[in-house]
Write an enzyme that holds these catalytic residues in place. Structure first.
Site, PDB file in Angstrom:
ATOM      1  N   HIS A 175       0.806  -1.219   0.000  1.00 39.15           N
ATOM      2  CA  HIS A 175       0.000   0.000   0.000  1.00 39.15           C
ATOM      3  C   HIS A 175       0.844   1.276   0.000  1.00 39.15           C
ATOM      4  O   HIS A 175       0.319   2.354  -0.256  1.00 39.15           O
ATOM      5  CB  HIS A 175      -0.941   0.002   1.205  1.00 39.15           C
ATOM      6  CG  HIS A 175      -2.034  -1.015   1.118  1.00 39.15           C
ATOM      7  ND1 HIS A 175      -3.334  -0.697   0.787  1.00 39.15           N
ATOM      8  CD2 HIS A 175      -2.024  -2.355   1.291  1.00 39.15           C
ATOM      9  CE1 HIS A 175      -4.074  -1.798   0.788  1.00 39.15           C
ATOM     10  NE2 HIS A 175      -3.301  -2.821   1.082  1.00 39.15           N
ATOM     11  N   ASP A 391       3.639   9.536  -1.072  1.00 39.13           N
ATOM     12  CA  ASP A 391       2.484   8.763  -0.632  1.00 39.13           C
ATOM     13  C   ASP A 391       2.251   7.624  -1.604  1.00 39.13           C
ATOM     14  O   ASP A 391       2.398   7.806  -2.821  1.00 39.13           O
ATOM     15  CB  ASP A 391       1.226   9.636  -0.586  1.00 39.13           C
ATOM     16  CG  ASP A 391       0.548   9.599   0.781  1.00 39.13           C
ATOM     17  OD1 ASP A 391       0.778   8.623   1.517  1.00 39.13           O
ATOM     18  OD2 ASP A 391      -0.210  10.522   1.096  1.00 39.13           O
TER      19      ASP A 391
END
Length: 505
Positions: A175, A391
């Site tokens: 992730h 991110d």
């Protein structure tokens, strides 16, 4: 019917945390609340339909007294699937979670290697805990199950399962970003981690850039592993096994956010927020930042850019307000406490310098906000400032778009967020380290004509709606069970070698 539905396999989800929150009530009794969020929303229906299983740490240590089995049974009552806990000691939590996962992998994979603490004790416990997870999985599965392991905490689970003799399919999804070769080489256990990832049958990443970084590491470091392209995927041959590698950008439940944003309760709260932040003569432009307390989120740089905008563009003063929400996280760690203090110092400095009677430049909220309040803030905000230093995806950006039902918001986004790959054409991309550049983009967003705002936001919402969380689950599982990856249909906008973010002058 898709490939996974035809397979009839039971789905076993493995994550660091179970999707529950355990807490004590006023009487001192433990209770378990079902978890929420995109991953739970997307996977719960699949688990329910197939009688699935979710394995993870319940969030407590073995020293805390409770009837854990009863609490977990109550939490999933009527859901159609079950939980299996992985108990951890305080030492394991300290060295595996706070240590290796969050003092080594987290900063290194976010390009912040100077924050790494390469303590050898962390690695030993990390392996032990991954083995403990694998042991619980091994005792809980059947041959026809499909095991899907999630995120950086559990990189080694697949390798441990292979050591137990498991030969059937195991998938993995990362992730967070995967670093480029020059950064990954700094990891003392680089070969072990790379080989552990290749113990899975499918390795999924958020973006093409992450996938490319991983493949580059394989080619440079493992000479006995051959790699070939198959359509939008890559296949690595490892000891007579094939490992499929692809990227699958995670998303949100668009419809759930949009419907909630249209509700009467949210609409009333939006009016209150706009009134409270407005003025008698004209409603102010509301900028919104929503972040977990973390040094990767670029909060200090964002505050500096907002202060720079007020300094260089005096016309913005008393015309805009920044609402900055920071959700507490790891506040017992000194680096995070120091970050919180520095954020509060900067907020106080900017407010002290520019505030006027009836106007405060920054409204700072350090707490979790409930779902209604959050969606109301998304809908009320004219501009979202999503500026992480790095991110994996950043779902706040997609949540903002889904909740912007009036379709007149502007998304300012860091070019280093994974979501920038999908949203780059309509969002205003910025380099979060460029304080003056972000300040100028804020001024541009404030001045943007309503027609352009709507054109951009309508296109953003169409993308988020089409490639939602259900698309993510389907695309990953279909790739797992597809017989021929060369004919696997690519998602819209995919161009081999060009799906990574391309920066232009």
């Amino acid at each position: 019917m898709n490939a996974f539905q035809r397979s009839k396999n039971r789905l076993v989800i493995v994550s660091n945390r179970l999707p529950i929150a355990l807490e004590k009530d006023s009487a001192g009794c433990w209770r378990a609340e079902p978890g929420s969020g995109g991953l739970v929303t997307a996977i719960a229906p699949v688990l329910r339909d197939r009688g699935g299983l979710w394995i993870g740490w319940p969030g407590t240590t073995e020293t805390e007294e409770m009837d854990l089995k009863a609490l977990l049974h109550e939490a999933v009552k009527g859901s159609g699937y079950t939980f299996e806990p992985v108990p951890l000691t305080e030492e394991e939590v300290g060295n595996y979670y706070y240590g290796f996962a969050n003092e080594i992998l987290w900063p290194l994979f976010h390009d912040l290697q100077t924050r790494c603490n390469f303590d050898p004790a962390y690695w030993r416990v990390f392996q032990d805990v991954n083995r403990k997870f694998a042991n619980v999985i091994f005792r809980s599965i059947d041959r026809d199950d499909y095991i899907w392991v999630h995120d950086y905490h559990l990189i080694g689970v697949g390798r441990e399962l292979r050591e137990f003799g498991v030969t059937y399919q195991i998938g993995y999804f990362l992730h967070i970003p995967f670093p480029p070769l020059d950064l990954f080489l700094k990891l003392p256990w680089r070969f072990q981690v790379l080989k552990a990832l290749l113990a899975y049958d499918m390795v999924g990443f958020q973006t093409q850039r992450d996938e490319d970084n991983f493949v580059q590491c394989i080619r440079a470091m493992l000479k006995n592993v051959s790699v070939r392209s198959e359509g939008q995927f890559v296949t690595a041959e490892v000891n007579d096994r094939e490992v499929r590698i692809g990227n699958f950008p995670i998303s949100i439940d668009f419809d759930e956010f949009a419907v909630t944003a249209e509700s009467l309760e949210v609409g009333q709260r939006v009016a209150e927020i706009q009134t409270n932040l407005g003025s008698d003569s004209n409603r102010r432009t509301i900028l919104l930042g929503v972040d977990r307390l973390d040094y990767t989120k670029g909060i200090l740089e964002r505050l500096a850019a907002f202060g720079n905008a007020l300094e260089r563009f005096p016309r913005l003063r008393e015309k805009i307000s920044l609402v900055q929400i920071i959700v507490p996280s790891r506040v017992n760690i000194p680096k995070y406490r120091d970050l919180k203090l520095e954020i509060e110092r900067m907020v106080g400095e900017i407010n002290g310098k520019y505030a006027q009677t009836g106007w405060v430049p920054i409204h700072y909220i350090f707490r979790s906000v409930d779902r209604t309040e959050l969606i109301a803030l998304y809908r009320a905000a004219d501009i979202a400032l999503i500026t992480p230093l790095k991110d994996g995806m950043n779902l706040v950006a997609k949540e903002y778009c889904a909740a912007n039902v009036t379709e007149n918001g502007v998304l300012i986004m860091s070019e280093f967020a994974g979501a920038a790959v999908q949203l780059r054409e309509e969002a205003l991309l910025v380099n979060p380290y460029d304080v003056e550049g972000v300040a100028e983009t804020i001024a541009t967003a404030v001045d943007m004509p309503i027609a352009e705002r709507r054109r951009r936001m309508q296109a953003l919402r169409q993308k988020v709606r089409k490639f939602d969380i259900y698309w993510w689950v389907d695309s990953y599982l279909n790739a797992v069970f597809a017989r021929d990856l060369k004919t696997f249909p690519p998602f819209e906008g995919y161009v081999p070698g060009e799906n990574a973010l391309l920066l232009q002058a």
